[in-house]
Design a protein around this motif. Structure first.
Motif, PDB file in Angstrom:
ATOM      1  N   VAL A 157       1.003  -0.726  -0.001  1.00 60.04           N
ATOM      2  CA  VAL A 157       0.038   0.488   0.369  1.00 60.04           C
ATOM      3  C   VAL A 157       1.060   1.145   0.181  1.00 60.04           C
ATOM      4  CG1 VAL A 157      -1.827   1.271   1.145  1.00 60.04           C
ATOM      5  CG2 VAL A 157      -1.659  -1.140   1.168  1.00 60.04           C
ATOM      6  N   LYS A 158       0.926   1.728  -1.214  1.00 63.16           N
ATOM      7  CA  LYS A 158       2.344   2.817  -1.184  1.00 63.16           C
ATOM      8  C   LYS A 158       3.259   2.902  -1.080  1.00 63.16           C
ATOM      9  CE  LYS A 158      -1.509   6.819  -0.745  1.00 63.16           C
ATOM     10  NZ  LYS A 158      -2.514   7.506  -0.520  1.00 63.16           N
ATOM     11  N   GLY A 159       3.742   1.817  -0.730  1.00 61.16           N
ATOM     12  CA  GLY A 159       5.562   0.828  -1.095  1.00 61.16           C
ATOM     13  C   GLY A 159       5.167   0.750   0.901  1.00 61.16           C
ATOM     14  N   ARG A 160       4.311   0.087   1.005  1.00 57.24           N
ATOM     15  CA  ARG A 160       4.065  -0.364   2.792  1.00 57.24           C
ATOM     16  C   ARG A 160       4.096  -1.898   3.407  1.00 57.24           C
ATOM     17  NH1 ARG A 160       4.052   3.853   6.826  1.00 57.24           N
ATOM     18  NH2 ARG A 160       4.298   1.812   7.979  1.00 57.24           N
ATOM     19  N   TYR A 161       4.275  -2.382   3.102  1.00 58.11           N
ATOM     20  CA  TYR A 161       3.840  -4.056   3.403  1.00 58.11           C
ATOM     21  C   TYR A 161       3.428  -4.190   4.718  1.00 58.11           C
ATOM     22  CZ  TYR A 161       3.953  -8.511   2.203  1.00 58.11           C
ATOM     23  OH  TYR A 161       3.862  -9.905   1.711  1.00 58.11           O
ATOM     24  N   TYR A 162       2.152  -3.871   4.829  1.00 63.53           N
ATOM     25  CA  TYR A 162       1.803  -3.848   6.188  1.00 63.53           C
ATOM     26  C   TYR A 162       0.946  -5.224   6.510  1.00 63.53           C
ATOM     27  CZ  TYR A 162       0.439   1.795   5.817  1.00 63.53           C
ATOM     28  OH  TYR A 162       0.675   2.552   5.842  1.00 63.53           O
ATOM     29  N   HIS A 163       0.886  -5.541   8.118  1.00 57.98           N
ATOM     30  CA  HIS A 163       0.198  -5.960   8.807  1.00 57.98           C
ATOM     31  C   HIS A 163      -0.911  -6.301   9.380  1.00 57.98           C
ATOM     32  CE1 HIS A 163       0.382  -8.899  12.259  1.00 57.98           C
ATOM     33  NE2 HIS A 163       1.240  -9.854  12.105  1.00 57.98           N
ATOM     34  N   TRP A 164      -1.567  -7.145   9.089  1.00 57.10           N
ATOM     35  CA  TRP A 164      -3.053  -7.015  10.089  1.00 57.10           C
ATOM     36  C   TRP A 164      -3.104  -6.088  10.832  1.00 57.10           C
ATOM     37  CZ3 TRP A 164      -7.876  -7.195   8.693  1.00 57.10           C
ATOM     38  CH2 TRP A 164      -9.087  -7.432   9.501  1.00 57.10           C
ATOM     39  N   ASP A 165      -2.167  -6.514  11.990  1.00 52.77           N
ATOM     40  CA  ASP A 165      -2.181  -5.767  13.136  1.00 52.77           C
ATOM     41  C   ASP A 165      -2.103  -4.261  12.890  1.00 52.77           C
ATOM     42  OD1 ASP A 165      -2.648  -5.981  16.121  1.00 52.77           O
ATOM     43  OD2 ASP A 165      -0.404  -5.266  15.937  1.00 52.77           O
ATOM     44  N   LYS A 166      -1.677  -3.764  11.700  1.00 55.29           N
ATOM     45  CA  LYS A 166      -1.806  -2.054  11.456  1.00 55.29           C
ATOM     46  C   LYS A 166      -3.172  -2.269  10.587  1.00 55.29           C
ATOM     47  CE  LYS A 166      -0.265   1.652  10.570  1.00 55.29           C
ATOM     48  NZ  LYS A 166      -0.125   3.171  11.743  1.00 55.29           N
ATOM     49  N   LEU A 167      -2.831  -2.730   9.667  1.00 51.88           N
ATOM     50  CA  LEU A 167      -4.310  -2.305   8.837  1.00 51.88           C
ATOM     51  C   LEU A 167      -5.331  -2.413   9.399  1.00 51.88           C
ATOM     52  CD1 LEU A 167      -4.033  -2.887   5.371  1.00 51.88           C
ATOM     53  CD2 LEU A 167      -5.243  -4.894   6.067  1.00 51.88           C
ATOM     54  N   ARG A 168      -6.197  -3.118  10.344  1.00 53.64           N
ATOM     55  CA  ARG A 168      -7.154  -3.357  10.713  1.00 53.64           C
ATOM     56  C   ARG A 168      -7.605  -1.615  11.346  1.00 53.64           C
ATOM     57  NH1 ARG A 168      -7.030  -5.276  16.788  1.00 53.64           N
ATOM     58  NH2 ARG A 168      -4.626  -4.524  17.148  1.00 53.64           N
ATOM     59  N   HIS A 169      -6.387  -1.067  11.661  1.00 54.23           N
ATOM     60  CA  HIS A 169      -6.644   0.944  12.184  1.00 54.23           C
ATOM     61  C   HIS A 169      -6.896   1.567  11.031  1.00 54.23           C
ATOM     62  CE1 HIS A 169      -6.605  -1.238  15.835  1.00 54.23           C
ATOM     63  NE2 HIS A 169      -5.091  -1.301  15.958  1.00 54.23           N
ATOM     64  N   LEU A 170      -6.628   1.277   9.728  1.00 53.44           N
ATOM     65  CA  LEU A 170      -6.205   2.351   8.520  1.00 53.44           C
ATOM     66  C   LEU A 170      -7.652   1.636   7.905  1.00 53.44           C
ATOM     67  CD1 LEU A 170      -3.038   1.391   7.277  1.00 53.44           C
ATOM     68  CD2 LEU A 170      -3.433   3.304   8.382  1.00 53.44           C
ATOM     69  N   ASP A 171      -8.731   2.877   6.880  1.00 59.02           N
ATOM     70  CA  ASP A 171      -9.514   2.997   6.478  1.00 59.02           C
ATOM     71  C   ASP A 171      -9.024   2.259   5.253  1.00 59.02           C
ATOM     72  OD1 ASP A 171     -10.903   4.629   8.243  1.00 59.02           O
ATOM     73  OD2 ASP A 171      -9.579   6.481   7.397  1.00 59.02           O
ATOM     74  N   PRO A 172     -10.241   1.393   5.053  1.00 61.15           N
ATOM     75  CA  PRO A 172      -9.940   0.591   3.756  1.00 61.15           C
ATOM     76  C   PRO A 172      -9.978   1.722   2.380  1.00 61.15           C
ATOM     77  CG  PRO A 172     -12.240   0.334   4.276  1.00 61.15           C
ATOM     78  CD  PRO A 172     -11.334   0.880   5.582  1.00 61.15           C
ATOM     79  N   PRO A 173     -10.202   0.776   1.405  1.00 61.75           N
ATOM     80  CA  PRO A 173     -10.030   1.750  -0.208  1.00 61.75           C
ATOM     81  C   PRO A 173     -11.382   1.904  -0.287  1.00 61.75           C
ATOM     82  CG  PRO A 173      -8.618   0.250  -0.365  1.00 61.75           C
ATOM     83  CD  PRO A 173      -9.022  -0.409   0.735  1.00 61.75           C
ATOM     84  N   ALA A 174     -11.953   3.060  -1.309  1.00 59.00           N
ATOM     85  CA  ALA A 174     -13.129   2.551  -1.006  1.00 59.00           C
ATOM     86  C   ALA A 174     -13.943   1.443  -1.925  1.00 59.00           C
ATOM     87  CB  ALA A 174     -13.882   4.134  -2.699  1.00 59.00           C
ATOM     88  N   GLY A 175     -15.743   0.975  -1.375  1.00 56.12           N
ATOM     89  CA  GLY A 175     -15.353  -0.509  -2.061  1.00 56.12           C
ATOM     90  C   GLY A 175     -15.061  -1.598  -0.979  1.00 56.12           C
TER      91      GLY A 175
END
Length: 445
Positions: free
Chosen positions: A36-54
Motif C-alpha cells: 500500500v503506497k510502498g508499505r507492506y502492512y501487517h494485519w495488526d496495523k492494517l485493521r486500524h486504517l481506512d480501506p479503499p473505497a468499495g
C-alpha cells in the motif's frame, strides 16, 4: 516494549468466509498489489486504517493476501509445524536490493586514501570494533563505547562479562573475515558460537554445541511473556544442515538474490535459536559472512548493529510480524534491507569525512616534515580527541603492523615534540601535546 502483533485471517480462511465468498471474484480482480503506497502492512496495523473505497477491511486484507500469495516463494526453513517460510519480491524489495547492489559491490567511487592497502585496515578495524560493541549491547552488554574501544585497541583483559562479550564478538568478526571464501558448514557455525560465548556462560560446556532437549530456551520480553518458542532440539542437526545448504546456494535450482539470502540466513538462526546463548550475535556474524562471501565488499566497513540497537523494538517486531502472518518473511526482509541501506549511506558519509580529515592533515604536514600514513592518522585522531592516549600495542592493533614498526612511529612523533611519552606501570603511553595544532603549524612554517 514489544507486544505480540494481532494475527489476521489466513488466506485460506478468507477464501472460505461466507461473508466474502460472493465477492471473491470482484476482490481478486480489483488489481490490488501486495503493498500500500510502498508499505507492506501487517494485519495488526492494517485493521486500524481506512480501506479503499468499495472495500471492507477484510476484503482489503483478502486482496492484499492474494497478491502476496501469488508472489510468495518458499524456502527450506520450516516452522515448528512443518510449514515453509516464504518471501515476496515486491517493488520495494527490488528497489532496495538494486540500491545495495549499486552501492556495496563492484567498483565504487571511494577515495584511494580509504581503500588502498596502506590505509584500509584502519577503517575495517574501526568498523569491526563498532559492530562488536553494538552487537553485544543488543544482547545486554553494558559499558561505554569509549571504554570498550580502549580495551580492544590496547589489548587489555576484559574486567567484566560485558567487556568479555564485546571482545568475543570482535574476535568472531575477525574470524568471519578469514573464511569468506569457504563454504559454510555446521562446524563453522559452532565455532563462531563458541567464540562469541567464551567465558560468559554459566555452563561453559554449552559453548560450541547445539542446545539439548533439557535446555529450556525461549525468547521472552522483560515481563516474562514468551515471544518465540524455537523448534525442538532434536531437529537442530537436520535444520543446521539445511541452513548451510541454503547459505551455500545448494538448496535447489530456484534463484535467491544474494542479499535476500544473507538476510534470510540472519532470520534463520534467530528463528531456530540453536544455542543456549549467543544466537543473535552468531546470526549477525553469519549475515556478514554471507554478504562478504557473495562480493559485497563494502560490508567490511558497515555496522548494522548500530542501527538495530537504535531500533531494537522494530527489530524484534520484524521477527514477530513474520511469525504471526503465515511465515511471511517479507516483513523481516524489508526491515533488514532498510537497515543495510542506512548502514551503507552512513559509511559513505563517514568515509567521505575521513577522506577530508586526511586531506586537511596531510596539507598541514606536507611542507613541514615527512611522516607516514599511520602517523598522519594518529595525529588526525589526536586533533579531534586531544585527551586520547596511545600505546605501542594500541597502535599495532589499529594499523595491523608489527611491534617494531609501531614503536618507531610513536617514538619518532615524541622526538618531534608532537607527543608526550609517559610510563604507567610497565607500559609507556603517548599523549598528544596540548598545543598540537600550533606545533603542526610551526612545523609547517
Amino acid at each position: 516494549m514489544v507486544k505480540i502483533p494481532v494475527s489476521g485471517p489466513t488466506f485460506r480462511d478468507l477464501l472460505s468466509d461466507p461473508d466474502l465468498m460472493s465477492e471473491v471474484q470482484r476482490i481478486l480482480t480489483a488489481g490490488t498489489g501486495p503493498e500500500v503506497k510502498g508499505r507492506y502492512y501487517h494485519w495488526d496495523k492494517l485493521r486500524h486504517l481506512d480501506p479503499p473505497a468499495g472495500f471492507t477491511t477484510h476484503e482489503w486484507w483478502l486482496a492484499l493476501k492474494s497478491a502476496r500469495t501469488q508472489l510468495a516463494k518458499p524456502i527450506a526453513l520450516l516452522d515448528r509445524t512443518g510449514a515453509p517460510f516464504t518471501f515476496s519480491m515486491t517493488d520495494t524489495v527490488l528497489q532496495a536490493i538494486h540500491r545495495i547492489d549499486r552501492d556495496a559491490s563492484g567498483k565504487i567511487e571511494i577515495s584511494e586514501q580509504v581503500t588502498s592497502p596502506e590505509t584500509r585496515d584502519r577503517y575495517i578495524i574501526s568498523s569491526l570494533i563498532q559492530e562488536a560493541i553494538t552487537s553485544s549491547q543488543l544482547e545486554g552488554a553494558v559499558t561505554t563505547i569509549e571504554r570498550a574501544k580502549d580495551m580492544i585497541r590496547t589489548g587489555r583483559k576484559p574486567t567484566d562479562q560485558s567487556e568479555q562479550m564485546i571482545l568475543n564478538n570482535y574476535m568472531a568478526m575477525r574470524r568471519v573475515r578469514q573464511f569468506t571464501h569457504e563454504r559454510l558448514t555446521p562446524e563453522r557455525i559452532l565455532e563462531l558460537q563458541k567464540i562469541v560465548t567464551a567465558d560468559t556462560l554459566d555452563d561453559p560446556g554449552a559453548a560450541g554445541r547445539l542446545r539439548r532437549r533439557g535446555d529450556d530456551v525461549v525468547v521472552s520480553d522483560f515481563d516474562g511473556e514468551i515471544l518465540h518458542r524455537p523448534p525442538d532440539a532434536a531437529e537442530l542437526g537436520d535444520r543446521l544442515d539445511r541452513m548451510c545448504a541454503f547459505a551455500n546456494g545448494e538448496d535447489g535450482d530456484a534463484f535467491v538474490h544474494p542479499v535476500v539470502r544473507a538476510v534470510i540466513l540472519h532470520f534463520w538462526v534467530g528463528y531456530d535459536h540453536p544455542f543456549v546463548d549467543g544466537n543473535g550475535r552468531t546470526a549477525r556474524a553469519l549475515f556478514y559472512w554471507s554478504m562478504l562471501s557473495q562480493g559485497y565488499w563494502l560490508c567490511e566497513y558497515i555496522s548494522i548493529s548500530t542501527l538495530l540497537r537504535s531500533q531494537s523494538a522494530r527489530y524484534a517486531r520484524s521477527y514477530l510480524h513474520t511469525e504471526t502472518d503465515e511465515n511471511d518473511l517479507t516483513y523481516f526482509l524489508l526491515y533488514q534491507l532498510g537497515i543495510i541501506q542506512r548502514a551503507i549511506d552512513a559509511v559513505h558519509v563517514h568515509l567521505d569525512r575521513k577522506v577530508e580529515e586526511a586531506r586537511r592533515v596531510e596539507a598541514l604536514l606536507r611542507q613541514a616534515v615527512v611522516l607516514n600514513h599511520r602517523q598522519i592518522a594518529l595525529l588526525s585522531h589526536s586533533l579531534r580527541h586531544p585527551n586520547s592516549r596511545y600505546s605501542i600495542r594500541s597502535h599495532r592493533n589499529s594499523h595491523n603492523v608489527v611491534y617494531q614498526t609501531a614503536r618507531t612511529d610513536l617514538l619518532d612523533l615524541a622526538a618531534r615534540g608532537l607527543l608526550i611519552r609517559r610510563k604507567v606501570g610497565q607500559t609507556f603511553y603517548f599523549y598528544p601535546k596540548g598545543d598540537l595544532a600550533e606545533r603542526l603549524k610551526r612545523l609547517e612554517a
